[in-house]
Design an enzyme around this catalytic site. Sequence first.
Site, PDB file in Angstrom:
ATOM      1  N   GLU A 248      54.783  52.956  25.702  1.00 29.62           N
ATOM      2  CA  GLU A 248      55.570  52.241  26.694  1.00 29.62           C
ATOM      3  C   GLU A 248      54.666  51.493  27.677  1.00 29.62           C
ATOM      4  O   GLU A 248      53.451  51.691  27.725  1.00 29.62           O
ATOM      5  CB  GLU A 248      56.457  53.215  27.482  1.00 29.62           C
ATOM      6  CG  GLU A 248      57.404  54.027  26.619  1.00 29.62           C
ATOM      7  CD  GLU A 248      58.447  54.760  27.442  1.00 29.62           C
ATOM      8  OE1 GLU A 248      58.697  54.359  28.601  1.00 29.62           O
ATOM      9  OE2 GLU A 248      59.015  55.739  26.921  1.00 29.62           O
TER      10      GLU A 248
ATOM     11  N   HIS B  63      63.793  49.715  18.620  1.00 25.87           N
ATOM     12  CA  HIS B  63      63.691  51.170  18.749  1.00 25.87           C
ATOM     13  C   HIS B  63      65.075  51.815  18.795  1.00 25.87           C
ATOM     14  O   HIS B  63      65.326  52.838  18.137  1.00 25.87           O
ATOM     15  CB  HIS B  63      62.907  51.529  20.013  1.00 25.87           C
ATOM     16  CG  HIS B  63      62.922  52.991  20.338  1.00 25.87           C
ATOM     17  ND1 HIS B  63      62.288  53.931  19.558  1.00 25.87           N
ATOM     18  CD2 HIS B  63      63.531  53.682  21.353  1.00 25.87           C
ATOM     19  CE1 HIS B  63      62.485  55.144  20.075  1.00 25.87           C
ATOM     20  NE2 HIS B  63      63.235  55.019  21.163  1.00 25.87           N
TER      21      HIS B  63
ATOM     22  N   GLU C  52      55.714  58.151  22.757  1.00 32.59           N
ATOM     23  CA  GLU C  52      56.470  56.917  22.936  1.00 32.59           C
ATOM     24  C   GLU C  52      55.555  55.920  23.637  1.00 32.59           C
ATOM     25  O   GLU C  52      55.140  56.144  24.781  1.00 32.59           O
ATOM     26  CB  GLU C  52      57.756  57.155  23.732  1.00 32.59           C
ATOM     27  CG  GLU C  52      58.774  57.988  22.975  1.00 32.59           C
ATOM     28  CD  GLU C  52      60.144  58.010  23.640  1.00 32.59           C
ATOM     29  OE1 GLU C  52      60.262  57.530  24.789  1.00 32.59           O
ATOM     30  OE2 GLU C  52      61.086  58.506  22.994  1.00 32.59           O
TER      31      GLU C  52
ATOM     32  N   GLU D 195      60.091  57.014  14.480  1.00 31.11           N
ATOM     33  CA  GLU D 195      60.381  55.819  13.687  1.00 31.11           C
ATOM     34  C   GLU D 195      59.358  55.605  12.578  1.00 31.11           C
ATOM     35  O   GLU D 195      59.711  55.236  11.450  1.00 31.11           O
ATOM     36  CB  GLU D 195      60.378  54.591  14.589  1.00 31.11           C
ATOM     37  CG  GLU D 195      61.392  54.621  15.721  1.00 31.11           C
ATOM     38  CD  GLU D 195      61.082  53.552  16.732  1.00 31.11           C
ATOM     39  OE1 GLU D 195      61.521  52.407  16.541  1.00 31.11           O
ATOM     40  OE2 GLU D 195      60.377  53.848  17.715  1.00 31.11           O
TER      41      GLU D 195
ATOM     42  N   ASP E 269      55.263  58.407  26.967  1.00 27.86           N
ATOM     43  CA  ASP E 269      56.329  59.341  27.305  1.00 27.86           C
ATOM     44  C   ASP E 269      56.431  60.376  26.191  1.00 27.86           C
ATOM     45  O   ASP E 269      57.255  60.255  25.288  1.00 27.86           O
ATOM     46  CB  ASP E 269      57.649  58.582  27.487  1.00 27.86           C
ATOM     47  CG  ASP E 269      58.776  59.460  27.958  1.00 27.86           C
ATOM     48  OD1 ASP E 269      58.514  60.406  28.712  1.00 27.86           O
ATOM     49  OD2 ASP E 269      59.933  59.208  27.575  1.00 27.86           O
TER      50      ASP E 269
ATOM     51  N   GLN F 184      64.782  67.972  22.120  1.00 29.44           N
ATOM     52  CA  GLN F 184      65.662  66.883  22.566  1.00 29.44           C
ATOM     53  C   GLN F 184      66.985  66.883  21.782  1.00 29.44           C
ATOM     54  O   GLN F 184      68.053  66.699  22.369  1.00 29.44           O
ATOM     55  CB  GLN F 184      64.952  65.549  22.396  1.00 29.44           C
ATOM     56  CG  GLN F 184      65.755  64.340  22.847  1.00 29.44           C
ATOM     57  CD  GLN F 184      64.993  63.026  22.627  1.00 29.44           C
ATOM     58  OE1 GLN F 184      63.879  63.016  22.101  1.00 29.44           O
ATOM     59  NE2 GLN F 184      65.594  61.932  23.032  1.00 29.44           N
TER      60      GLN F 184
ATOM     61  N   ARG G 101      60.987  66.185  19.981  1.00 24.57           N
ATOM     62  CA  ARG G 101      62.223  65.706  19.347  1.00 24.57           C
ATOM     63  C   ARG G 101      63.166  66.845  18.955  1.00 24.57           C
ATOM     64  O   ARG G 101      64.399  66.667  18.992  1.00 24.57           O
ATOM     65  CB  ARG G 101      61.880  64.871  18.108  1.00 24.57           C
ATOM     66  CG  ARG G 101      61.044  63.637  18.371  1.00 24.57           C
ATOM     67  CD  ARG G 101      61.752  62.667  19.288  1.00 24.57           C
ATOM     68  NE  ARG G 101      60.963  61.442  19.454  1.00 24.57           N
ATOM     69  CZ  ARG G 101      61.262  60.485  20.314  1.00 24.57           C
ATOM     70  NH1 ARG G 101      62.314  60.611  21.098  1.00 24.57           N
ATOM     71  NH2 ARG G 101      60.507  59.412  20.407  1.00 24.57           N
TER      72      ARG G 101
ATOM     73  N   ASP H 293      62.774  56.438  33.256  1.00 26.58           N
ATOM     74  CA  ASP H 293      62.384  55.876  31.962  1.00 26.58           C
ATOM     75  C   ASP H 293      63.592  55.209  31.319  1.00 26.58           C
ATOM     76  O   ASP H 293      64.710  55.738  31.369  1.00 26.58           O
ATOM     77  CB  ASP H 293      61.836  56.966  31.042  1.00 26.58           C
ATOM     78  CG  ASP H 293      61.045  56.371  29.892  1.00 26.58           C
ATOM     79  OD1 ASP H 293      60.180  55.519  30.155  1.00 26.58           O
ATOM     80  OD2 ASP H 293      61.273  56.759  28.739  1.00 26.58           O
TER      81      ASP H 293
ATOM     82  N   LYS I 164      61.258  66.030  27.595  1.00 28.76           N
ATOM     83  CA  LYS I 164      60.395  64.957  28.079  1.00 28.76           C
ATOM     84  C   LYS I 164      59.733  65.263  29.424  1.00 28.76           C
ATOM     85  O   LYS I 164      58.843  64.532  29.845  1.00 28.76           O
ATOM     86  CB  LYS I 164      61.196  63.659  28.195  1.00 28.76           C
ATOM     87  CG  LYS I 164      61.585  63.063  26.850  1.00 28.76           C
ATOM     88  CD  LYS I 164      62.481  61.867  27.027  1.00 28.76           C
ATOM     89  CE  LYS I 164      62.794  61.190  25.700  1.00 28.76           C
ATOM     90  NZ  LYS I 164      61.678  60.393  25.172  1.00 28.76           N
TER      91      LYS I 164
ATOM     92  N   THR J  87      54.018  63.124  31.104  1.00 36.10           N
ATOM     93  CA  THR J  87      54.049  61.671  30.890  1.00 36.10           C
ATOM     94  C   THR J  87      52.674  61.159  31.271  1.00 36.10           C
ATOM     95  O   THR J  87      52.226  61.369  32.405  1.00 36.10           O
ATOM     96  CB  THR J  87      55.117  60.989  31.765  1.00 36.10           C
ATOM     97  OG1 THR J  87      56.401  61.535  31.462  1.00 36.10           O
ATOM     98  CG2 THR J  87      55.130  59.490  31.543  1.00 36.10           C
TER      99      THR J  87
END
Length: 407
Positions: free
Chosen positions: A193, A125, A191, A353, A225, A232, A229, A118, A245, A249
């Site tokens: 993607e 971003h 996420e 975000e 994905d 992470q 957080r 990834d 992560k 997925t």
Amino acid sequence: MPERSSGGDDLFGPHNLPYGVFSTADEPGRRRLGVRIHDDVLDAGAAAHALGSPYEALLAADSLGPLMAAGRTAWRDVRRALTAWLSVPAHHAELRPFLHPLDAVTLHLPYEVADYVDFYSSEHHANNAGSIFRPGGVALTPNWKHLPVGYHGRAGTVVVSGTDVVRPMGQRKTPTAPQPVFGPSTKLDIEAEVGFVVGAPSRHSEPVPLAAFRDHVFGVCLLNDWSARDIQAWEGQPLGPFLAKSFATSVSAWVTPLEALDAARVAPPARSEPLLPYLDDAGDEEPGGLDLRMTVSINGEEVSRPPYATMYWTAAQQLAHMTINGASLRTGDLYGSGTVSGPARDERGSLLELTWDGEDPLVLPTGKRTYLEDGDEVTLTAWAPGPDGTKVGLGEVTGRVTPSPGL
């Protein structure tokens, strides 16, 4: 065969023809290679047999693997044959017995994922995430505009659209807490993607140049994905994503052939730093960007429209960088674009975000959201401009969050 208008809103007409794998209620244990046409699925192997096609062996497989491994010439020839079968009225009566309504079949992961990588290739971003994680500091790291930043994920937890996502467990620690705690993630995120599926392998120690992108990448899909957080933030010091992560997925059940997106080719954003030769695409005849219009919905409510055309690094550059050290490609390798975000607030591809790490919650009919709650269902959709005013749809990705079972 069902007829559809040739208007621009027909996302899955003969100009598209994505591949998938399906089973039917009467034979649930038998997987077949399918091609989507409108709201139906063509049993590609049965059709090839009935029409005496030389591609029957590839299309009668129970996964996309053999076709993907066959290489670019086979991809082109099979697509031309399928387009002819589904476009020429003379074939309609012959093909009708091999069409199944989309809502009457079960869709499966269409290929075995070999390796998963990834990337982190949206400047918008990266600037947003950097500003959140490093307030008052420099948002972009010094390497970001010189190479596509990426990480290796876990291929075994790539799941097909519609698979529930169990809230992951892990360690987390706030900056002021004296010790970490263990439990379910409280900051489960998405996420939005785009995924690229490798067909033809490469030899070990032989990098894949920009010009060979089409020789190796079979097609495109949407990808979510999922990201924890809070896990992470604690574990990613200093090596980056791991348990935050690797739990899931999600990818769409349909792989859109690269050729179907030819009309969506656009130039990537202007680069502000000179690129090393193996990444320099300034002289390429074919623009490396793609005009994909994405939509993110939570519980049926649209929350964002990320524009893939804004991605700083292209899929060809990502592939070139991924192999420049001699790492080889395998059939079924999957790599994600990284979160797709645009300059506007409603173009951000993650809740990190969209809510600025919880400071500005989203207001939905189901309540306010900073991050995902149990029971939330996330859906990604996308389309791209096609030939002659048509639109090319990408298969959607849906996943519902279920509670952590605990320990």
